[in-house]
Scaffold this active site. Sequence first.
Site, PDB file in Angstrom:
ATOM      1  N   LYS A  85       0.861  -1.193   0.000  1.00  0.00           N
ATOM      2  CA  LYS A  85       0.000   0.000   0.000  1.00  0.00           C
ATOM      3  C   LYS A  85       0.891   1.234   0.000  1.00  0.00           C
ATOM      4  O   LYS A  85       1.652   1.466   0.930  1.00  0.00           O
ATOM      5  CB  LYS A  85      -0.899   0.003   1.246  1.00  0.00           C
ATOM      6  CG  LYS A  85      -1.660   1.331   1.460  1.00  0.00           C
ATOM      7  CD  LYS A  85      -2.586   1.274   2.681  1.00  0.00           C
ATOM      8  CE  LYS A  85      -3.211   2.641   2.984  1.00  0.00           C
ATOM      9  NZ  LYS A  85      -4.084   2.628   4.166  1.00  0.00           N
ATOM     10  N   ASP A  88      -2.705  10.203   3.374  1.00  0.00           N
ATOM     11  CA  ASP A  88      -4.092   9.781   3.570  1.00  0.00           C
ATOM     12  C   ASP A  88      -4.826  10.793   4.440  1.00  0.00           C
ATOM     13  O   ASP A  88      -4.788  10.738   5.664  1.00  0.00           O
ATOM     14  CB  ASP A  88      -4.122   8.387   4.220  1.00  0.00           C
ATOM     15  CG  ASP A  88      -5.551   7.883   4.429  1.00  0.00           C
ATOM     16  OD1 ASP A  88      -6.490   8.496   3.876  1.00  0.00           O
ATOM     17  OD2 ASP A  88      -5.717   6.871   5.140  1.00  0.00           O
ATOM     18  N   LYS A 100     -10.305  12.720   7.906  1.00  0.00           N
ATOM     19  CA  LYS A 100      -9.796  12.353   9.230  1.00  0.00           C
ATOM     20  C   LYS A 100      -9.815  13.560  10.168  1.00  0.00           C
ATOM     21  O   LYS A 100      -9.766  14.704   9.705  1.00  0.00           O
ATOM     22  CB  LYS A 100      -8.345  11.872   9.103  1.00  0.00           C
ATOM     23  CG  LYS A 100      -8.183  10.516   8.490  1.00  0.00           C
ATOM     24  CD  LYS A 100      -6.709  10.137   8.415  1.00  0.00           C
ATOM     25  CE  LYS A 100      -6.536   8.756   7.806  1.00  0.00           C
ATOM     26  NZ  LYS A 100      -7.156   7.673   8.588  1.00  0.00           N
ATOM     27  N   ASP A 158       1.601   6.570   5.194  1.00  0.00           N
ATOM     28  CA  ASP A 158       0.643   5.559   4.757  1.00  0.00           C
ATOM     29  C   ASP A 158       1.138   4.787   3.525  1.00  0.00           C
ATOM     30  O   ASP A 158       0.420   3.978   2.970  1.00  0.00           O
ATOM     31  CB  ASP A 158      -0.713   6.222   4.489  1.00  0.00           C
ATOM     32  CG  ASP A 158      -1.897   5.325   4.828  1.00  0.00           C
ATOM     33  OD1 ASP A 158      -1.691   4.347   5.576  1.00  0.00           O
ATOM     34  OD2 ASP A 158      -3.004   5.583   4.327  1.00  0.00           O
ATOM     35  N   ASP A 191     -12.118   6.839   3.555  1.00  0.00           N
ATOM     36  CA  ASP A 191     -10.900   6.667   4.347  1.00  0.00           C
ATOM     37  C   ASP A 191     -10.468   5.193   4.410  1.00  0.00           C
ATOM     38  O   ASP A 191      -9.371   4.881   4.851  1.00  0.00           O
ATOM     39  CB  ASP A 191     -11.131   7.214   5.767  1.00  0.00           C
ATOM     40  CG  ASP A 191      -9.828   7.467   6.516  1.00  0.00           C
ATOM     41  OD1 ASP A 191      -8.759   7.382   5.868  1.00  0.00           O
ATOM     42  OD2 ASP A 191      -9.883   7.735   7.726  1.00  0.00           O
ATOM     43  N   GLU A 223      -9.371   3.489   2.115  1.00  0.00           N
ATOM     44  CA  GLU A 223      -8.878   3.547   0.736  1.00  0.00           C
ATOM     45  C   GLU A 223      -7.786   2.527   0.451  1.00  0.00           C
ATOM     46  O   GLU A 223      -7.600   2.109  -0.689  1.00  0.00           O
ATOM     47  CB  GLU A 223      -8.345   4.971   0.448  1.00  0.00           C
ATOM     48  CG  GLU A 223      -6.907   5.254   0.878  1.00  0.00           C
ATOM     49  CD  GLU A 223      -6.651   5.133   2.378  1.00  0.00           C
ATOM     50  OE1 GLU A 223      -7.621   5.181   3.145  1.00  0.00           O
ATOM     51  OE2 GLU A 223      -5.487   4.973   2.769  1.00  0.00           O
ATOM     52  N   ARG A 278      -7.462  -0.599   1.171  1.00  0.00           N
ATOM     53  CA  ARG A 278      -7.947  -1.891   0.664  1.00  0.00           C
ATOM     54  C   ARG A 278      -8.372  -1.787  -0.792  1.00  0.00           C
ATOM     55  O   ARG A 278      -8.312  -2.768  -1.538  1.00  0.00           O
ATOM     56  CB  ARG A 278      -9.082  -2.401   1.567  1.00  0.00           C
ATOM     57  CG  ARG A 278     -10.297  -1.509   1.598  1.00  0.00           C
ATOM     58  CD  ARG A 278     -11.211  -1.803   2.788  1.00  0.00           C
ATOM     59  NE  ARG A 278     -10.654  -1.306   4.058  1.00  0.00           N
ATOM     60  CZ  ARG A 278     -11.243  -1.471   5.240  1.00  0.00           C
ATOM     61  NH1 ARG A 278     -12.382  -2.120   5.319  1.00  0.00           N
ATOM     62  NH2 ARG A 278     -10.679  -0.998   6.333  1.00  0.00           N
TER      63      ARG A 278
HETATM   64  N1  BES Z   1      -4.226   4.584   6.820  1.00  0.00           N
HETATM   65  C1  BES Z   1      -5.354   4.317   7.640  1.00  0.00           C
HETATM   66  C2  BES Z   1      -5.038   3.345   8.765  1.00  0.00           C
HETATM   67  C3  BES Z   1      -4.067   3.793   9.820  1.00  0.00           C
HETATM   68  C4  BES Z   1      -4.512   4.258  11.025  1.00  0.00           C
HETATM   69  C5  BES Z   1      -2.696   3.687   9.622  1.00  0.00           C
HETATM   70  C6  BES Z   1      -3.620   4.633  12.010  1.00  0.00           C
HETATM   71  C7  BES Z   1      -1.813   4.061  10.600  1.00  0.00           C
HETATM   72  C8  BES Z   1      -2.254   4.529  11.796  1.00  0.00           C
HETATM   73  C9  BES Z   1      -6.474   3.715   6.813  1.00  0.00           C
HETATM   74  O1  BES Z   1      -6.540   4.128   5.500  1.00  0.00           O
HETATM   75  C10 BES Z   1      -7.767   4.115   7.457  1.00  0.00           C
HETATM   76  O2  BES Z   1      -8.041   5.273   7.514  1.00  0.00           O
HETATM   77  N2  BES Z   1      -8.518   3.131   7.938  1.00  0.00           N
HETATM   78  C11 BES Z   1      -9.744   3.369   8.590  1.00  0.00           C
HETATM   79  C12 BES Z   1     -10.769   2.389   8.051  1.00  0.00           C
HETATM   80  C13 BES Z   1     -12.165   2.673   8.447  1.00  0.00           C
HETATM   81  C14 BES Z   1     -12.669   3.926   7.767  1.00  0.00           C
HETATM   82  C15 BES Z   1     -13.031   1.494   8.091  1.00  0.00           C
HETATM   83  C16 BES Z   1      -9.545   3.171  10.094  1.00  0.00           C
HETATM   84  O3  BES Z   1      -8.765   2.283  10.467  1.00  0.00           O
HETATM   85  O4  BES Z   1     -10.117   3.918  10.852  1.00  0.00           O
HETATM   86 ZN    ZN Z   2      -7.661   5.904   5.234  1.00  0.00          ZN
HETATM   87 ZN    ZN Z   3      -4.727   4.730   4.658  1.00  0.00          ZN
END
Ligand code: BES
Ligand code: ZN
Ligand code: ZN
Length: 478
Positions: free
Chosen positions: A241, A246, A253, A264, A323, A325, A327
Site C-alpha cells: 500500500k 491519507d 480524518k 501511509d 478513508d 482507501e 484496501r
Molecule cells: N491509513 C489508515 C489506517 C491507519 C490508522 C494507519 C492509524 C496508521 C495509523 C487507513 O486508511 C484508514 O483510515 N482506515 C480506517 C478504516 C475505516 C474507515 C473502516 C480506520 O482504520 O479507521
Molecule cells: Zn484511510
Molecule cells: Zn490509509
Amino acid sequence: MVEFTIGRNIKSKEDKLIIASKRSEITALLNENEQILADAVKKQTAADKIKTYNLGKYTVYVAIRDTKMTPVKWQRFGGDVWKVIKQSREVKMQVIGASAKNLYDFCLGVELASYSFDKYFTKKPLSYYPNLEKVSVVGSKLSSFEGYKAYTSLANCVRYARDLINEPANAVTPQIMADDIKRLEYLGLQVDILDESQMKERGFNLALAVGQGSANRPKIAIVKWKGSAKESKYKIGLVGKGVTFDSGGISIKPAANMGDMKQDMAGAAAMVAAMKSIALQKVAQNVVAIVGLVENMPSGGAYRPGDVLKSMSGQTVEVGNTDAEGRLVLADCLTYIQEEYHPEYVVDMATLTGAIVVALGSTYAGLFSNNNKLSDEIQAAGEYTGERVWKMPMDKEYDKQMDSNIADMKNIGSGRSAGSATAACFLNRFIEKNTKWAHIDIAGVDLSDGSKVLYPKGASGFGVRLINRFIKQIAKEV
Ligand code: BES
Ligand code: ZN
Ligand code: ZN
C-alpha cells in the site's frame, strides 16, 4: 554511516571497546597503564552493563553481555553499545566469545540504531551529530569483513525505507516515489511504471478512484527480480500500500496527528526496499512486487462515500468510507499480480487499519492468511528478525459484514468491531482459489516512538528484514 573493518592490537592507546560475558576476561586485554581500571571493572555490575572509563587522552568502554544471545539480542546489544560510544570517532573493538555471525549481528544493530532523519535541520550544533565513523574489530578469527556485506546491504535497505517513509508528503508524491523506484534498475531489477492512462487501460479503477481527488496523480510501480537461473515463473508476489498521504478524502480524518498519514506508504516502501535487498544479495528466486502509489485527498474531483466502483476483478464495490482507501488500492494490485504472474505466494503489506493498533500495539504486526504453511513461514521470519507478526482470524462472519445492498461488496464493515479482520476479508475477496496469500497489517508498527533501541523515533522500516528473510527461507538460502 559507520565503517566496520579489521584492526589490530587492542592494547594500543586509542578509544576502545571490550565486550565479554565475564569480567575476568576483560582485564587481560587492558595494557599496563590501564591496570588501574581492572579494579573498577571488577566492580562493574550487570546494572551498568556498558561503562565508560575516561583515561585522559582516550576512552575505554567496557560492556558485559548476557551469556545466552540470539541474533536479535546481538543486534539490540549493538544498538545499546552504540548509544554509549557514538561520540568517539574511531573505536577498536574486541568481542570475546563471538562468532563472525554474532559480530555481524552486533554491527547490524549499530547500523539500525544509529539511523537518524536529520536532513531538514539547518541549525543544529555540531554536537548534535554523532562522531562515530569507524569500528575496527580486533582479536577475532576474521581476516576480513567480507561476510558483513549482506548485513550492511540489508541495513542500507532499511535506511532506504525509513527515508522514504519519514519524508513528508510534499517530498514523496506518487510521481516522486515512482521515479525513485525506477532508479533501482541499476541493481538489475526491472521496474515498470504505469501512469494514469495505462492504469485506466488496465482497469485499476479502484486505485484510480482513490487518487482522483488529488493533483498528484496516481502511479503503479512493478518491480521484478529474476534471481533464478532455472525457473521462469515468479514464485513470490509482493504487494504494498503506497498511499503517499491519507487525509481520509471526503470522509476526512480528524486534524490531530493527520500529518502522520505521510507514512501511509510504509507497506510499499518496505516491499520495494525488500526487493532492493534481494537484488543486492542476489537471492536465487524470482520475485515480483507491485505497489499502488496514490494520494487520498478531498476535492471537487474526489471520489465520494456512496460511489459504486468496478474493480479490475470485475466485482463492484460500494464506497462506505473514502478513508478505507488502502484496501481499494490493494484490491486492484492483488488482482493484477495474480492475473499477470500467477505467483504461488502473494504477500501484501499495508498500514491498513487503526483497529490493528488497538489490538496489537507496536509489539506485533497483524498477520492474516488463507494458508497455514505460509503464515508459519512468515511468523518464523518474524521471530528470527524481531519483526514479529501475530496470526489473526478471518471468518465468514467478518466477511458477511462486507456485503452491500447495491453492489457485490462495500469497503467497510458494520461499526468498528473487528476492523482489521473485516479489512482482511475484503482483500480475501480478490484472492484466487489457488493463491497462497498473506496480508500483513503494519499500522501499529511502522512508526516508532523511539523506545526500542533498533528503531529510532520515526519510521521503523518494519517489514524490510521480515520479507527479506521470508524470501530467503522460500529460496532455501538460510
Ligand atoms: N491509513 C489508515 C489506517 C491507519 C490508522 C494507519 C492509524 C496508521 C495509523 C487507513 O486508511 C484508514 O483510515 N482506515 C480506517 C478504516 C475505516 C474507515 C473502516 C480506520 O482504520 O479507521
Ligand atoms: Zn484511510
Ligand atoms: Zn490509509
